[in-house]
Design a protein around this motif. Structure first.
Motif, PDB file in Angstrom:
ATOM      1  N   SER A 149       0.838  -1.205   0.000  1.00 58.23           N
ATOM      2  CA  SER A 149       0.000   0.000   0.000  1.00 58.23           C
ATOM      3  C   SER A 149       0.875   1.258   0.000  1.00 58.23           C
ATOM      4  CB  SER A 149      -0.962  -0.003   1.178  1.00 58.23           C
ATOM      5  OG  SER A 149      -0.387  -0.598   2.282  1.00 58.23           O
ATOM      6  N   THR A 150       2.102   1.146   0.545  1.00 55.56           N
ATOM      7  CA  THR A 150       3.000   2.299   0.470  1.00 55.56           C
ATOM      8  C   THR A 150       3.342   2.635  -0.980  1.00 55.56           C
ATOM      9  OG1 THR A 150       3.948   1.609   2.539  1.00 55.56           O
ATOM     10  CG2 THR A 150       5.155   3.234   1.306  1.00 55.56           C
ATOM     11  N   ALA A 166       7.931   5.222  -7.006  1.00 53.52           N
ATOM     12  CA  ALA A 166       7.190   4.105  -6.424  1.00 53.52           C
ATOM     13  C   ALA A 166       7.653   2.794  -7.026  1.00 53.52           C
ATOM     14  CB  ALA A 166       5.689   4.293  -6.658  1.00 53.52           C
ATOM     15  N   TYR A 167       7.885   2.795  -8.353  1.00 52.58           N
ATOM     16  CA  TYR A 167       8.319   1.556  -9.008  1.00 52.58           C
ATOM     17  C   TYR A 167       9.687   1.122  -8.484  1.00 52.58           C
ATOM     18  CZ  TYR A 167       9.728  -1.751 -12.545  1.00 52.58           C
ATOM     19  OH  TYR A 167      10.156  -2.877 -13.159  1.00 52.58           O
ATOM     20  N   VAL A 247       1.357  11.795   2.465  1.00 50.49           N
ATOM     21  CA  VAL A 247       1.978  10.468   2.525  1.00 50.49           C
ATOM     22  C   VAL A 247       3.392  10.578   3.069  1.00 50.49           C
ATOM     23  CG1 VAL A 247       2.735   8.518   1.147  1.00 50.49           C
ATOM     24  CG2 VAL A 247       0.550   9.558   0.697  1.00 50.49           C
ATOM     25  N   THR A 248       4.117  11.615   2.657  1.00 52.68           N
ATOM     26  CA  THR A 248       5.453  11.831   3.226  1.00 52.68           C
ATOM     27  C   THR A 248       5.353  11.961   4.732  1.00 52.68           C
ATOM     28  OG1 THR A 248       5.899  13.077   1.250  1.00 52.68           O
ATOM     29  CG2 THR A 248       7.536  13.177   2.961  1.00 52.68           C
ATOM     30  N   VAL A 249       4.338  12.701   5.174  1.00 52.57           N
ATOM     31  CA  VAL A 249       4.141  12.888   6.615  1.00 52.57           C
ATOM     32  C   VAL A 249       3.954  11.545   7.292  1.00 52.57           C
ATOM     33  CG1 VAL A 249       2.475  13.724   8.278  1.00 52.57           C
ATOM     34  CG2 VAL A 249       3.248  15.222   6.463  1.00 52.57           C
ATOM     35  N   LEU A 250       3.079  10.705   6.714  1.00 50.05           N
ATOM     36  CA  LEU A 250       2.797   9.408   7.331  1.00 50.05           C
ATOM     37  C   LEU A 250       4.040   8.522   7.329  1.00 50.05           C
ATOM     38  CD1 LEU A 250       0.569   7.472   8.432  1.00 50.05           C
ATOM     39  CD2 LEU A 250       0.453   6.547   6.151  1.00 50.05           C
ATOM     40  N   LEU A 251       4.697   8.431   6.173  1.00 46.50           N
ATOM     41  CA  LEU A 251       5.819   7.500   6.053  1.00 46.50           C
ATOM     42  C   LEU A 251       6.981   7.899   6.941  1.00 46.50           C
ATOM     43  CD1 LEU A 251       5.999   6.723   2.259  1.00 46.50           C
ATOM     44  CD2 LEU A 251       4.906   5.445   4.067  1.00 46.50           C
TER      45      LEU A 251
END
Lengths: 563, 138
Positions: A149-150, A166-167, A247-251
């Motif tokens: 999901s990341t 992402a790839y 997403v950067t914040v979450l990761l």
């Protein structure tokens, strides 16, 4: 009722998000999905707090899935360390999911939002699962749930390079996860069990052989990729800088931290500290990687032209401090690692929130074009500065507390020379933070004005002028903008086109003053800054927690598996 | 001399492990060396399959029977069938295969989007196009 609930807390921590995730897609409504996501985050945070309180009251949760007893069935286990990490990541997740409601990622449209939230929830479910499970194979499964999901979340970034990032992360991450699977396979081959406590007992009894050594090597490489330990960090700067802001914040606050937790758990609990640190020279390897990381990553960060990417490199540097704590291997060292894990989560998440706000409002992440932004986005910039001071480790901030504890632990072990790279790394981070301060506060307002089509022209001209452009004070900001070199102008336009919402056409519709900062954006940022301030000045709670967690990992109370 | 003989003597019994190692290295080389995004993914699949083979091999118990309850009553069951293979690695690998399929699916979906944005799936050609128009999500 409460008794049943408290017994099922470990599984609820994972299963709530896992069950709610598909509903976000099935219901298909963006607002319902938002409500579901935030309420899930609240529930999960509440569960993690309840677990932490329960652990403080002397309880050790051991949950057997489906009622199958521990060595055969899957066991979920919550001790001090688990509860500490669960608390950290669920706190970050709650604030990040509130932040995610804001307007920082408006390239993800109405139709894509529910799917985005589903991937988000699956990611956090996987991360929670990795922390809470006491089964080696289960760790792999949850690792893959969260990683997959990341990849999806990262590919949602505005720039098409996000898909490439992402790839690349997918390829590297899948190789890493397969290495971990291989390591688990080798362990199973030698011991015939997958339960971590059972594995640790059997490995301690029969001693090591070549298979176990191979298992350890494969595991370290695999988890090192996921942690972004220095030579294996290649995916991180790209993934962080092209991912959507939320997403950067979450990761930055959860994914690498959970991987570090898994590494700690495997090294101390599964392989045993004696095997990993005394028999194998893992302490030297980890500390060497950490030193290289904390010295080289800030230098790269200093040369980086993209604000978000610069802080991504700083994450590589800060992870090195945690790795150094793990490498020291004593209770104090592990406590320092855990403390820095928590503190770095708080400050880096706050920084990335502030960066996200600035990028979304100004439309560019290029440091060069962000001159004078602090005059318009005061709150975000001061939050960024405060976080930056924490990264350096100025006394009074959380960064100082954890670095102090780290150096103390190193001196205690007799490795006082470790203080030198720590200090040098801090100085290097001071350099790149200063660069940000210089640009955001003292450089003339450039792009912000050009894009807003109004604002403080005299200020701009004063800062620019002196040499050639005295007449510029009479001109409108638009004219100044036109007078800039052709090279810069195309760059500004390219950049803004890339980051601004599609509706904004620069040449024809001058937007006014940027959208005001939204409550869902400033509230989590304020909470995090407040937490960082509080824990920086009064670190007794966090350091006590980290110490207890480290003690529970290194000197576990004798437990019997049969029950 | 004798050590070489022992080495070759052990070879047939360890055939699966050798195949697994060879596949593992092949897959890893394809992942690292290939410039075509789909070929990279194929390499990844070979790499994962090698690990699956390793797991499946360790489930084999010599002279072991499939671990399925026989339909005939246990009392008249031949005494020889007391030795069963280990089913657990198979169960684990079933999960890992699902994970591998999911990884491949996500990877292919990303490649489709990369091709839509860049018009190519070759890494060198992608590197030639530093700037492309952003894709607006629905």
């Amino acid at each position: 009722m409460t008794d049943i609930l408290s017994r099922h807390l470990p599984i609820l921590q994972v299963v709530v998000a896992l069950l709610i995730a598909p509903f976000c897609v099935v219901l298909g409504s963006r607002n319902l999905a938002r409500i579901l996501m935030v309420s899930t985050a609240v529930i999960m945070f509440a569960i993690s707090v309840m677990l932490l309180v329960g652990v403080f009251n002397g309880e050790v949760y051991s949950y057997q899935l489906g009622g199958w007893a521990a060595p055969w069935g899957i066991e979920y286990r919550v001790d001090y360390l688990t509860a500490f990490v669960l608390f950290t990541i669920n706190l970050i997740h709650l604030l990040a999911s509130i932040f995610c409601l804001g307007r920082t990622d408006d390239n993800i449209g109405r139709a894509a939002r529910p799917v985005f939230y589903t991937a988000w929830l699956l990611c956090i479910a996987g991360l929670n699962g990795m922390v809470v499970t006491n089964d080696a194979f289960n760790v792999f499964v949850f690792l893959e749930i969260s990683s997959l999901s990341t990849y999806v979340l990262i590919s949602c970034g505005r720039d098409p390079k996000a898909i490439l990032a992402a790839y690349r992360y997918l390829i590297v991450g899948a190789v890493g996860a397969t290495f971990i699977l291989l390591s688990i396979g080798l362990l199973y081959m030698q011991t015939g069990t997958l339960n971590i406590s059972d594995l640790s007992r059997i490995i301690a009894e029969r001693g090591s052989d070549r298979t176990i050594i191979m298992a350890l090597s494969f595991f370290i490489i695999g988890i090192g990729i996921k942690c972004a330990i220095f030579p294996l960090h290649d995916w991180l700067p790209n993934a962080y800088s092209f991912a959507p802001n939320s997403v950067t914040v979450l990761l930055s606050g959860t994914a690498t931290k959970v991987a570090l937790y898994v590494m700690l758990r495997f090294l101390h609990d599964l392989f045993g500290a004696n095997f990993s640190f005394t028999e194998m020279p893992l302490d030297i390897v980890l500390i060497l990687c950490a030193i290289l990381g904390m010295l080289l990553a800030p230098i790269v960060a200093l040369r980086e032209s993209n604000l978000k990417r610069m802080f991504a490199w700083s994450s590589v540097a800060q992870i090195s401090y945690i790795v150094m704590g793990i490498g020291i291997g004593t209770t104090a060292g592990t406590a320092a690692a855990l403390l820095h894990l928590f503190n770095h989560s708080i400050i880096k998440v706050a920084i990335f929130m502030a960066v996200g706000i600035v990028i979304a409002r100004t439309g560019t992440a290029r440091i060069k074009l962000l001159g004078g932004v602090a005059q318009r986005h005061r709150f975000a910039c001061y939050a960024m500065l405060f976080g930056g001071l924490g990264l350096i480790g100025i006394p009074g901030t959380v960064g100082f507390v954890s670095k102090w504890v780290l150096v103390t632990a190193a001196v205690e072990k007799g490795w006082w020379w470790l203080a030198i790279p720590v200090l040098a790394g801090s100085l290097a981070s001071a350099a790149y933070i200063w660069r940000i301060v210089e640009t955001l506060w003292t450089k003339p307002i450039a792009t912000d004005d050009a894009m807003d089509g109004g604002g403080s022209a005299p200020l701009d001209a004063k800062a620019e002028g002196g040499s050639a452009d005295i007449a510029g004070s009479k001109k409108s900001p638009g004219a100044i903008f036109r007078e800039r070199s052709e090279f810069d102008r195309t760059r500004i336009k390219d950049d803004t086109r890339k980051y601004l919402p599609a509706a904004v056409d620069l040449e024809h519709t001058p937007t006014t003053g940027g959208t005001p900062i939204h409550i869902v954006e400033w509230l989590p940022l304020m909470v995090l800054t407040g937490l960082a301030l509080w824990f920086g000045l009064n670190a007794s709670f966090t350091s006590d927690l980290a110490l207890r967690a480290a003690a529970s990992l290194i000197n576990p109370e004798p437990m019997n598996l049969s029950q | 001399m004798s050590s070489v003989e022992a080495w070759f003597g052990a070879l047939p019994g360890l055939l699966n492990y050798w195949v697994a190692i060879i596949l593992l290295v092949c897959g890893l080389i394809i992942v690292m060396d290939s410039r075509n995004l789909i070929k990279k993914l194929i390499g990844l699949n070979i790499f994962q399959s090698a690990v699956f083979l390793l797991f499946i091999t360790m489930g084999k118990v010599s002279q072991g029977h499939p671990p399925i309850l026989p339909s005939i009553p246990r009392s008249i069951m031949p005494a020889a069938i007391s030795n069963f293979s280990n089913p657990l690695p198979h169960a684990l690998i079933l999960t890992a295969i699902v994970v591998g399929v999911a990884t491949t699916a996500v990877g292919l979906a990303l490649i489709v989007r990369i091709r839509r944005a860049y018009g190519t799936i070759h890494e060198d050609q992608i590197a030639d196009k530093p700037e492309v128009e952003p894709e607006i999500m629905p």
